[in-house]
Design an enzyme around this catalytic site. Structure first.
Site, PDB file in Angstrom:
ATOM      1  N   GLY A 225       1.276  -1.435   0.188  1.00 17.41           N
ATOM      2  CA  GLY A 225      -0.011   0.104  -0.025  1.00 17.41           C
ATOM      3  C   GLY A 225       0.909   1.128   0.652  1.00 17.41           C
ATOM      4  O   GLY A 225       1.842   0.750   0.150  1.00 17.41           O
ATOM      5  N   CYS A 226       0.404   2.369  -0.837  1.00 17.98           N
ATOM      6  CA  CYS A 226       0.524   3.691  -0.478  1.00 17.98           C
ATOM      7  C   CYS A 226       1.514   4.198   0.950  1.00 17.98           C
ATOM      8  O   CYS A 226       2.017   4.429   1.503  1.00 17.98           O
ATOM      9  CB  CYS A 226      -0.030   5.033  -0.936  1.00 17.98           C
ATOM     10  SG  CYS A 226      -1.310   5.256  -0.160  1.00 17.98           S
TER      11      CYS A 226
END
Lengths: 337, 337, 337, 337
Positions: free
Chosen positions: D150-151
């Site tokens: 995920g970012c």
């Protein structure tokens, strides 16, 4: 003196919240009702209103509004819906300032052509007054129904009125290149108003087809006493609010900047919300105000006009209050400075 | 094949950092020197370059550049300074792509009139080639000195070239209404580029006096084979980069949109960086690329052209690399896709 | 009742223009003088004021202000300059609301440590009142000199006061992670506030060294009756105005969200400008208002407070008017709703 | 050498278009298919791709992808949908880099708890490798299925890994205050991502409930060899892209900034995409790149880490290409500099 009891129709959008904020500050208005299909407290729809107003939205019902003593209704409904809601209000002697487009175009055929919808309230259309105070002035004062002007048209009409009135420019081929903040597109989420789409970008839209075109032409033709036609190109800017229109026209005789500036100053001498400037205005100079700033230039034989406003205040809710002031005999500036 | 050794003159600004990023990706270029009055590592001036290039800025010195084997210098210096630095490079057989305005206007008197400065390198001005590849094509290939075109002019020239070439529009009274991101104003802090001043605002500037006006006219007159004159109005937009020019011209005969779109497609058939579109382009579609998107419309008897680009890539550093590719025999697209 | 005659010292910046707009709407204030080193009409410094006020800036001169009948001066001068200008005003019985940092820290040594400047008005420092009405309340009413609080500190102090007052959190290790719009940095152009540098970017600055740290600690220690220490990290956001502080503290006993929300509601029950909310506030909900929105959460055993305000209104000029209202016996809300 | 044939699953969103741009520049990848429910040319969904790729989207069909010779599929589908589409690809020996959350959490119960959905591909979940190359390194190289991280988690994990690995901070009570651009929210229009709602505003969201929390804890616990727990608060910023995480931790012993910086430099010595800096990074320094910039500070006894990245490149599509490089034996940096 008792305050005028007002209602806001269609409370969920940007013009409604702006209008409510202006009315809360107005010395002579009291908001007694807000309608919406959303059965919520208005501060739940607009958290910025928390602690400033305690009104729960109610479904539209003309009798209920009348029963609350509403004397003036501000219509913040979409076009098409407005002409359904307004007739029952007028029948009950409630005066209306309608912010939609439904009563702006005098000719129902022109309405149909641009809005792709049949007008079915010709009766009230016949007596509606176009609510641009600087042009239609006292005609507004006694109106039952005021068609509040569009955001773009105000910059175009007030930007050009002195030239057109004095027959100083040719009446066709006028170019109006307008730049608007995104709030002008309303509060309904759409891909072209999705932040990562329109941020850091500029684009033209509705090229040659924008519905404000006939509205601009109708008013300018009134001022000219003869048909005026324009090429109007709106653009979407990555900012919340503000409109700048850059207007190009061909003079009918040699003109100079000082002469034209003087003409504008004289034309708007007693108009408190038009500021004639010699430097090009930034939209930010007008943010949050009802001012429309205008500057006229002569460039290589063309007349160039720059007109800036806040599209939500001057372009919609501010001028609505200005019209309300005329309807109910307040100073034109009440609640707006 | 050995890479071409290049230098960047004036490394501290936005066009320089954009150019360095493009050159780092170019298969045939090697940055061997960067000059600046600031004696710092280039990544200290531009933290985005950290870990991507290991070059320390050095003061400008033509001999030192020659000693490093520099074959091509990119000038990212301000106008006025460029014409001081470039002659010694040309004398040492270093080819130059100059991103300043110093060699763009063939007539030194026109330069003086608009830039308020005397041109003192007439010798090299005489052989400089205006580096707009889609118009000046092969003339660029053999040049010693390429005058890289301005950001605004490229949108205007490429937006109008097909019409002008085919004599489809009148050659005077052309209106070019341009909107630019703030990076076009450079990296020196000034009040009008201070964030809280230009954010959430739009304004016109340099109305009737912008220096890109004669550059646009020179190129369009070349294309037309006859004098072309324009009214050019730049606007500052609250965004980093991107230019959209909305252009209004009067056709010399009845025209249709499909006909004009076809004409544009044909005119730019073999030009890899011009994309002819039927929908109005958003500047964001071109961000970070060397593409210039163009769309032609007919509105109420006027021809309307929309031309969009990234002002730092296509408008400056990208087209500089495109010119470099022509100078050194690379595919025009090398390093740019 | 006669209006209170006020002066604004240092008219060129953002807090000054915001203050002037608020005062123009205030029913009990009349701006009779604005000082600036720039000898210009105030509307030339701030075009948004065109047509709203007709005052020309004058150099600072305490006698001249007294002669004009000034009863209250608002100081919008930089720190260091303030403590030069204010003593002569106080000597002439002009009350002062100072928006600079000069009189906020009671201990001159702490001032020197953080501001790197010797305090040379200890006499007035001794009686200055820290102007955070929700905490220092009636002490402000009779003050001669009010030290208007900093923008960040208000979010931190009002965000934490109920917890600290009730000894519900540990007094050290409190983390205050604050996000501010760029106007907080003032109006002087600098590279880090240059649009293309700070737009589309977020960064922390002054990590561990920001001057608002001791101000936060002084007020919270007052509330706690014991020393409080914080880790304060400000961040620059790409927007004009607004501060959001996200605050993390360790509870001294098990707590629940409903209990804490109730505590906050009770603590701020009679404070018209603090809005206690259950949903995280957006800074936009407070834009243009004097409200400070606060929301308290319990996350995995930590207490988390979110506090939002408009840094120019609540964070500076609005609270200054709130203080003015206390000094001169107006309703605390006068001119602020 | 033949290029690796790749497919992009779910072409309509922001990670897809970013990935396509990166793959078009990659020397060893060839995009042979893009799937979407929208039966359109990919350049009609993303005008920025005009003239750069000629692929029409097709409905997802594992056999059709196999028939086209696809060797690697990049999943840009929403969570829940991913675990439907990926099993048939793996059965056909197509390797997968999945950008959704479906295969990131090893424990299906944790997935169910946070994503409110039953995981129904436990078989492939069992062998999926979490694709954070700087931490899971060679385990990625031989994987059949890479769960792209995920970012937000990347900033948190890489920001804390050196401290956690060396047991220099307490493993609970770690505060991660993250700020993200709006593109992180995807391309589907919603009110909170509507331009006039999120522009000029900052707010926290999903306080205490964001789904990236368990992902951060899983990876940091792996690094620590013991459970790590965090308080993670994401914020929405008015910008397109970029994440800055400001992290606060309590050291287990006295530490100094130079010592910690040295530790980070050593820990990331052979990691080309982590840049250890001594000055706080701006997200803009990383825009458009696969770099993650990290800076460690000591403030009043706390360790403070600042970690910045571009959420669409490093945070999604860039690290996906980095993983692809490992899967197919390319230099880790191929196509990313």
């Amino acid at each position: 003196m008792d305050k005028v009891k007002v209602a806001v129709l269609g409370g969920s959008g940007y013009t409604a919240v702006e209008l409510i904020k202006l009315l809360l500050r107005h010395p002579g208005a009291e908001i007694v009702a807000i309608t919406s299909r959303q059965d919520e407290h208005i501060a739940d729809l607009h958290p910025s209103l928390l602690g400033r107003i305690d009104v729960r939205c109610q479904p539209f019902d003309a009798d209920a509004l009348k029963a609350k003593g509403v004397q003036c209704a501000f219509g913040c409904l979409p076009h098409g819906t407005s002409m359904e809601s307004i007739p029952p209000l007028l029948e009950r002697d409630i005066r209306v300032v309608d912010l939609s487009a439904d009563y702006r175009l005098r000719d129902a055929k022109v309405y149909q052509e641009w809005y792709k919808e049949t007008h079915h309230d010709l009766k009230n259309l016949a007596h509606a007054v176009y609510g641009l105070p600087e042009v239609y002035g006292d005609a507004i004062n006694g109106a039952k129904l005021v068609a509040n002007p569009g955001c773009y048209p105000q910059t175009a009409i007030l930007g050009l009125a002195p030239l057109v009135a004095h027959k100083l420019i040719e009446r066709s081929g006028i170019v109006i290149d307008s730049k608007s903040g995104v709030s002008g597109g309303g509060r309904t989420p759409k891909l072209n108003f999705h932040f990562p789409e329109c941020n850091e970008s500029v684009s033209a839209y509705a090229v040659g087809t924008h519905r404000h075109t006939p509205e601009i032409e109708q008013a300018l033709s009134d001022v000219a006493g003869a048909p005026v036609s324009v090429i109007f190109t709106p653009h979407l800017m990555p900012m919340d609010r503000g409109i700048l229109s850059t207007i190009y026209a061909t003079p009918t005789r040699a003109v100079t900047e000082p002469e034209l500036t003087e003409l504008y100053r004289s034309y708007y001498a007693d108009k408190p919300f038009v500021r004639v400037r010699t430097a090009p205005p930034a939209t930010k100079d007008t943010t949050g105000t009802n001012f429309l700033d205008v500057c006229v230039k002569v460039v290589r034989g063309k007349v160039l006009v720059l007109a800036a406003e806040d599209n939500l205040v001057r372009g919609a809710s501010g001028v609505a209050v200005q019209n309300f002031n005329r309807l109910f005999g307040f100073d034109e500036r009440a609640g707006l400075l």
